[in-house]
Write a protein that holds these residues in place. Sequence first.
Motif, PDB file in Angstrom:
ATOM      1  N   LYS A  28     -18.035  22.370  13.134  1.00 26.85           N
ATOM      2  CA  LYS A  28     -16.835  21.911  13.654  1.00 26.85           C
ATOM      3  C   LYS A  28     -16.304  23.054  14.860  1.00 26.85           C
ATOM      4  CE  LYS A  28     -11.908  20.809  13.100  1.00 26.85           C
ATOM      5  NZ  LYS A  28     -10.695  20.639  12.261  1.00 26.85           N
ATOM      6  N   TRP A  86     -13.448  16.013  16.983  1.00 24.17           N
ATOM      7  CA  TRP A  86     -13.623  16.474  15.704  1.00 24.17           C
ATOM      8  C   TRP A  86     -12.821  16.423  14.711  1.00 24.17           C
ATOM      9  CZ3 TRP A  86     -18.213  18.410  13.794  1.00 24.17           C
ATOM     10  CH2 TRP A  86     -18.885  19.002  14.688  1.00 24.17           C
ATOM     11  N   ARG A 119     -20.087  18.409   9.707  1.00 23.78           N
ATOM     12  CA  ARG A 119     -18.899  19.415   9.054  1.00 23.78           C
ATOM     13  C   ARG A 119     -19.047  20.602   9.597  1.00 23.78           C
ATOM     14  NH1 ARG A 119     -15.142  16.613   5.465  1.00 23.78           N
ATOM     15  NH2 ARG A 119     -16.137  14.559   4.905  1.00 23.78           N
ATOM     16  N   ASP A 164     -19.048  17.221  20.677  1.00 23.81           N
ATOM     17  CA  ASP A 164     -18.358  16.444  19.618  1.00 23.81           C
ATOM     18  C   ASP A 164     -19.380  15.647  18.813  1.00 23.81           C
ATOM     19  OD1 ASP A 164     -18.071  13.140  20.233  1.00 23.81           O
ATOM     20  OD2 ASP A 164     -18.392  14.415  21.809  1.00 23.81           O
ATOM     21  N   GLU A 183     -13.582  14.301  11.201  1.00 22.97           N
ATOM     22  CA  GLU A 183     -13.221  14.549   9.841  1.00 22.97           C
ATOM     23  C   GLU A 183     -12.263  13.663   8.909  1.00 22.97           C
ATOM     24  OE1 GLU A 183     -13.866  19.167   9.535  1.00 22.97           O
ATOM     25  OE2 GLU A 183     -11.965  18.592  10.477  1.00 22.97           O
TER      26      GLU A 183
END
Length: 233
Positions: A10, A112, A7, A47, A116
């Motif tokens: 990103k 991305w 995370r 990614d 999430e």
Amino acid sequence: ELAEKLREYKNKSHELIEVLQKMKAAGLLTLNFTDAKEDGKPYPFIDPFTFMAGFNRGILDSNRIKLWEFTKDEFQLNSEVPKDFHGIPLVNNQSVCFFPWEVNIDQINTLWAFFEQMLEADPESLDLDLMQSCLEIPYTGVSKLTMGMFWFKPNTWIAADGKNSLSAKQLGLNKPKSASDYLEWRDQILSQIDTSIPDFSHDAWSTSKTAYGKPFDTLFLPNQADQSLDYFK
């Protein structure tokens, strides 16, 4: 644990490409993320699904373990390095990336965003429009995207890879073709099994080792054709 760590990258995915370069410099069998059209320069973006695919493709388990050992040290992870990978679906070595080689930042950002969202979501809150946008990216289809979902959140999402889809076919369920199809497919599988999603994936992997080829794969469940085949022999 790696999902949570990713995370942080990103908006700086070039640092993940630098990690891949470190792996290669260490002699590990990792992704060659360079552009032949640009004199071998590293691609500027990646990614999270493609990054994770580097661990889940057709290479020896010993090489996968080395990649995880490096990653544990690089990201200072606490989890134990896995020792076997039975039941984890693999991408094709010729189609590891989740986007075309002509890197499009909008496609990268879409992947991305979905990464999430699906980490936070349950089936009722999964953004189907966002998932469908990912499915429409070249080189990313239902099988591949749901593999990525399973890698990152295996107790929630079922991979619609070939092995799981064959097991689902035995339950009377056709492989999903869209985001909305996928949710219905997932729910119908869970309504018919009494195991966890990882166990379902493991059983599908195990069954594939002894499954029959066409047309017996659809005429019989695994190991149920033995008597008939012995008779014909």
